[in-house]
Write a protein that holds these residues in place. Sequence first.
Motif, mmCIF file in Angstrom:
data_model
loop_
_atom_site.group_PDB
_atom_site.id
_atom_site.type_symbol
_atom_site.label_atom_id
_atom_site.label_comp_id
_atom_site.label_asym_id
_atom_site.label_seq_id
_atom_site.Cartn_x
_atom_site.Cartn_y
_atom_site.Cartn_z
ATOM 1 N N VAL A 29 0.735 -1.233 -0.073
ATOM 2 C CA VAL A 29 0.089 -0.051 0.246
ATOM 3 C C VAL A 29 0.984 1.150 0.016
ATOM 4 C CG1 VAL A 29 -1.801 1.307 1.380
ATOM 5 C CG2 VAL A 29 -1.865 -1.273 1.151
ATOM 6 N N PHE A 30 1.744 1.396 0.766
ATOM 7 C CA PHE A 30 2.807 2.540 0.951
ATOM 8 C C PHE A 30 3.333 2.866 -0.302
ATOM 9 C CE2 PHE A 30 3.675 2.185 5.822
ATOM 10 C CZ PHE A 30 2.330 2.374 6.051
ATOM 11 N N ASN A 31 3.983 1.853 -1.276
ATOM 12 C CA ASN A 31 4.750 2.367 -2.254
ATOM 13 C C ASN A 31 4.052 2.947 -3.294
ATOM 14 O OD1 ASN A 31 3.056 0.465 -3.784
ATOM 15 N ND2 ASN A 31 4.470 -1.182 -3.651
ATOM 16 N N ARG A 32 2.868 3.220 -3.121
ATOM 17 C CA ARG A 32 2.098 4.153 -3.937
ATOM 18 C C ARG A 32 2.007 5.560 -3.752
ATOM 19 N NH1 ARG A 32 -4.072 1.811 -3.353
ATOM 20 N NH2 ARG A 32 -4.821 3.371 -1.981
ATOM 21 N N ARG A 51 -4.538 -9.715 4.501
ATOM 22 C CA ARG A 51 -4.862 -9.049 3.241
ATOM 23 C C ARG A 51 -6.058 -8.304 3.172
ATOM 24 N NH1 ARG A 51 -7.889 -10.036 -1.072
ATOM 25 N NH2 ARG A 51 -9.030 -11.639 0.076
ATOM 26 N N THR A 52 -6.935 -8.965 4.142
ATOM 27 C CA THR A 52 -8.347 -8.323 3.980
ATOM 28 C C THR A 52 -8.261 -6.946 4.713
ATOM 29 O OG1 THR A 52 -8.724 -9.605 6.241
ATOM 30 C CG2 THR A 52 -9.478 -10.403 4.121
ATOM 31 N N VAL A 53 -7.358 -6.727 5.635
ATOM 32 C CA VAL A 53 -7.122 -5.298 6.270
ATOM 33 C C VAL A 53 -6.436 -4.314 5.157
ATOM 34 C CG1 VAL A 53 -6.251 -4.082 8.093
ATOM 35 C CG2 VAL A 53 -7.073 -6.232 8.318
ATOM 36 N N ILE A 54 -5.401 -5.092 4.490
ATOM 37 C CA ILE A 54 -4.588 -4.160 3.515
ATOM 38 C C ILE A 54 -5.549 -3.676 2.529
ATOM 39 C CG2 ILE A 54 -3.016 -4.491 1.671
ATOM 40 C CD1 ILE A 54 -1.447 -4.324 4.177
ATOM 41 N N ASP A 55 -6.508 -4.660 2.172
ATOM 42 C CA ASP A 55 -7.465 -4.205 0.861
ATOM 43 C C ASP A 55 -8.196 -2.955 1.287
ATOM 44 O OD1 ASP A 55 -6.493 -6.184 -0.446
ATOM 45 O OD2 ASP A 55 -8.413 -7.835 -0.170
ATOM 46 N N ILE A 98 -7.257 -0.567 3.633
ATOM 47 C CA ILE A 98 -6.986 0.508 4.498
ATOM 48 C C ILE A 98 -6.140 1.495 3.555
ATOM 49 C CG2 ILE A 98 -4.482 -0.602 4.452
ATOM 50 C CD1 ILE A 98 -6.237 1.509 7.420
ATOM 51 N N GLY A 99 -6.052 1.406 2.005
ATOM 52 C CA GLY A 99 -5.658 1.961 1.232
ATOM 53 C C GLY A 99 -5.918 3.507 1.264
ATOM 54 N N ASP A 100 -7.386 3.377 0.958
ATOM 55 C CA ASP A 100 -8.072 4.824 0.927
ATOM 56 C C ASP A 100 -8.163 5.680 1.827
ATOM 57 O OD1 ASP A 100 -8.618 4.345 -1.807
ATOM 58 O OD2 ASP A 100 -10.876 3.435 -1.483
ATOM 59 N N PRO A 101 -8.427 5.130 3.445
ATOM 60 C CA PRO A 101 -8.068 6.190 4.494
ATOM 61 C C PRO A 101 -6.845 6.699 4.567
ATOM 62 C CG PRO A 101 -9.383 4.016 5.104
ATOM 63 C CD PRO A 101 -8.949 3.806 3.677
ATOM 64 N N LEU A 102 -5.707 5.706 4.232
ATOM 65 C CA LEU A 102 -4.470 6.433 4.255
ATOM 66 C C LEU A 102 -4.437 7.692 3.203
ATOM 67 C CD1 LEU A 102 -2.069 3.333 4.887
ATOM 68 C CD2 LEU A 102 -2.959 5.022 6.481
ATOM 69 N N VAL A 103 -4.837 7.491 2.115
ATOM 70 C CA VAL A 103 -4.682 8.518 1.011
ATOM 71 C C VAL A 103 -5.415 9.873 1.587
ATOM 72 C CG1 VAL A 103 -5.763 9.099 -1.193
ATOM 73 C CG2 VAL A 103 -4.660 6.946 -0.965
ATOM 74 N N HIS A 104 -6.724 9.543 2.182
ATOM 75 C CA HIS A 104 -7.369 10.854 2.953
ATOM 76 C C HIS A 104 -6.390 11.320 3.791
ATOM 77 C CE1 HIS A 104 -11.270 10.576 0.962
ATOM 78 N NE2 HIS A 104 -11.439 9.398 1.083
ATOM 79 N N LEU A 105 -5.924 10.739 4.601
ATOM 80 C CA LEU A 105 -5.003 11.269 5.810
ATOM 81 C C LEU A 105 -3.961 12.018 4.986
ATOM 82 C CD1 LEU A 105 -5.536 8.279 8.403
ATOM 83 C CD2 LEU A 105 -6.327 10.716 8.344
ATOM 84 N N LEU A 106 -3.242 11.288 4.232
ATOM 85 C CA LEU A 106 -1.854 12.001 3.578
ATOM 86 C C LEU A 106 -2.475 13.436 2.925
ATOM 87 C CD1 LEU A 106 0.126 8.947 2.191
ATOM 88 C CD2 LEU A 106 0.674 10.547 3.782
ATOM 89 N N ARG A 107 -3.547 13.053 2.139
ATOM 90 C CA ARG A 107 -3.787 14.395 1.449
ATOM 91 C C ARG A 107 -4.272 15.631 2.465
ATOM 92 N NH1 ARG A 107 -5.882 13.645 -4.244
ATOM 93 N NH2 ARG A 107 -7.379 15.147 -3.765
ATOM 94 N N GLY A 153 8.696 20.615 4.016
ATOM 95 C CA GLY A 153 8.092 19.819 5.178
ATOM 96 C C GLY A 153 8.225 18.704 5.194
ATOM 97 N N THR A 154 7.807 17.745 6.047
ATOM 98 C CA THR A 154 8.343 16.537 6.402
ATOM 99 C C THR A 154 6.939 15.836 6.906
ATOM 100 O OG1 THR A 154 10.625 16.752 6.903
ATOM 101 C CG2 THR A 154 9.584 14.567 7.326
ATOM 102 N N VAL A 155 6.542 14.802 5.946
ATOM 103 C CA VAL A 155 5.459 13.981 6.502
ATOM 104 C C VAL A 155 6.049 12.570 6.499
ATOM 105 C CG1 VAL A 155 3.367 12.993 5.799
ATOM 106 C CG2 VAL A 155 3.684 15.229 5.241
ATOM 107 N N VAL A 156 5.721 11.764 7.822
ATOM 108 C CA VAL A 156 6.330 10.737 8.052
ATOM 109 C C VAL A 156 5.235 9.563 8.213
ATOM 110 C CG1 VAL A 156 7.437 9.182 9.725
ATOM 111 C CG2 VAL A 156 8.299 11.736 9.486
ATOM 112 N N LEU A 157 5.329 8.424 7.298
ATOM 113 C CA LEU A 157 4.483 7.349 7.557
ATOM 114 C C LEU A 157 5.084 6.105 7.976
ATOM 115 C CD1 LEU A 157 1.567 6.360 6.352
ATOM 116 C CD2 LEU A 157 2.859 5.924 4.253
ATOM 117 N N LYS A 158 4.370 5.868 9.255
ATOM 118 C CA LYS A 158 5.137 4.845 9.920
ATOM 119 C C LYS A 158 4.345 3.632 10.416
ATOM 120 C CE LYS A 158 7.385 6.454 13.412
ATOM 121 N NZ LYS A 158 7.607 7.097 14.935
ATOM 122 N N ALA A 159 4.734 2.453 10.293
ATOM 123 C CA ALA A 159 3.945 1.262 10.565
ATOM 124 C C ALA A 159 4.814 0.449 11.514
ATOM 125 C CB ALA A 159 3.481 0.504 9.367
#
Length: 684
Positions: free
Chosen positions: A372-375, A404-408, A410-419, A441-447
């Motif tokens: 998910v992160f690589n996009r 995988r069910t969680v990965i499928d 979680i993508g859109d919520p992370l897009v919203h938060l990054l934007r 500026g710096t945006v850190v995406l951490k898991a």
Amino acid sequence: MDLSQYLEIFIEESKEHLQAVNDHLLVLEKNPGDLSIVNEIFRSAHTLKGMSATMGYEDLASLTHQMENVLDGIRNEKLTVTPEVMDVVFQSVDDLEAMVHSIADGGDGKRNVKEVVEKLIAIEKGEKIGKSRSTKPLAQLNLEVTSTPQIHSQDYDEFELTVLQQSKEQGYESYEVTVSLREDCLLKAARVFMVFGILEQVGEVIKSTPSVEILEEEKFDQTFTVTIVAKESSTAIQSKVMKVSEVESVTLQAIDFSTMGTPKKAIESIETETSFIQNVQIEEPIDGSPEKKEAASKGKSVGNKTIRVNIERLDVLMNLFEELVIDRGRLEQISGELKNSELQETVERMSRISGDLQNIILNMRMVPVDTVFNRFPRMVRQLARDLGKKIELVVVGAETELDRTVIDEIGDPLVHLLRNAIDHGVEMPDERKRNGKNEEGTVVLKAFHSGNHVFIEIEDDGGGISREKVLRKAISKGAVSEKIASTLSDKQVFELIMSSGFSTAETISDISGRGVGLDVVKNTIESLGGSISIDSVQGKGTTFSIQLPLTLSIISVMLIELGKEKFAIPLSSIIETAIIKKEDILNAHNQKVIDFRGRVVPLVYLSDVFEVPEVLEAGLFLSVIIVRKGDKMAGLVVDSFIGQQEVVLKTLGNYLTTVFAISGATILGDGQVALIVDCNALIR
């Protein structure tokens, strides 16, 4: 030649190469003088072009070739890396990704790329790079065309020699084609198969050295020679073979019959040699070290091997195991009732084995969040350019794994938060400079893992959330009264921005300002059994923290009773269980509460929530389960505890999506259905 069996490999490898191109382009943009990065990009692009041409996707190969021309100009220092050049190259990659996705969806991979091709050509001509790579024959890329007769690398028997001489008389040319694969080539048998396919299209294969059997079994180093008869020129044949992915070099040698020695007496059938095309098998990748090659040739196990498995097969396997878990629970219950020692021993052993099997299956379904992160780096780059901001995205813990069910989901919520972080969080460069900050500026995406949960944090060093601004907006919308607003903590104020239709943006843009996004994020994460919290310091930045369960399929629960009904409460939400005296219950703001380790915890009577008739007479004590949601807690009052158990989570279906505080159901060992309580819905 039927290449459909290689389609899945082609799609997966194409996606990997495009992702590598994307990643390296982002690095190149920050280090425009590093030609080693350009070489890496060029290598991936060249491999993609060869694969596409071999599979017959000419549009994909042509666009990649045009992009190669620009990359070639950069690595030869005839072109400089500018934002404008990078934009066009990124646009090319976007088109290539769209074409690969089209192929993956069953399409033909065709796309109107006239605009981007014109831009690529204009970059070449406008920069005056001289003779472009598109006019340079492929033979100049580690290729060598030889028409002068040399010592022949193959020996021919009478039959083969007769075929070669008769072909010469009929106007055909005979060549010995020597192909060298790259040292890091993994699927050597597949590459050989593709080379044979191309050679059969341009002519007739007469002989190969090593033999086809050896090539099939990958019992050769990197080089093999094929004798063919064809009417096409050596340069044309060479160019076509060179398009095969991971081919290092191709050498063609015309056969001079005057130098032929005495042919061998043994006659080998051409059909045996060419049977490779029908019978080739793709073997697993093997490390290129001599020791491991030798071990592989002897059939020994070598290192770690991986295979690609369709995710649908894992879903089927998981569904079957879920049924096994239900039957396991039934057996355990029967064993406990019969109290037969042999039966109990067998059931205990089966439980241990099925537990190990469960762990293996769950681990098979685990996918790194990197998928998910690589996009996101590309998205952040484009968004920053659109907004005129300078932003660096730092990714930490991309190897962290989730189901995988969680990965499928979680993508859109992370897009919203990054934007949101880029648009609302990070300030414009001039404003950051005035505030004594770095322009970028710096945006850190951490898991990272913690217990049975995965945490994903999105942190920015922007302006933070203004408490006063949020409260003014909330009061004006009627979300809270002025009296209540003054009593809210910072975290409670920050959570208001995740209310439906809430936005503090001054203007509405394509990126944000409509009040849609964060409420969807919250609902999606809570539907996954997770939670989201916000921490912000004005002028310093904001952190969104998401807590997610590792898996959604099989969960550990505490079974409880309400009247005659059984319910299940996920252990991931439980802090502890307790027995309290009724006299310890207090009242605060028309709410029954208890003092739990110095904190005031509200009580929720589940029998009232789910309207379950009381069966037991009221006693002096209450059974309470303390649950939490973020930093909030509640005490769930139940009739009795049954015990812990692993259960299969089943959804309620499309017709019961609005049932309050129930996230699903499970079938217990005795065949009863137990509803699974959604603790998040009970904590306000």
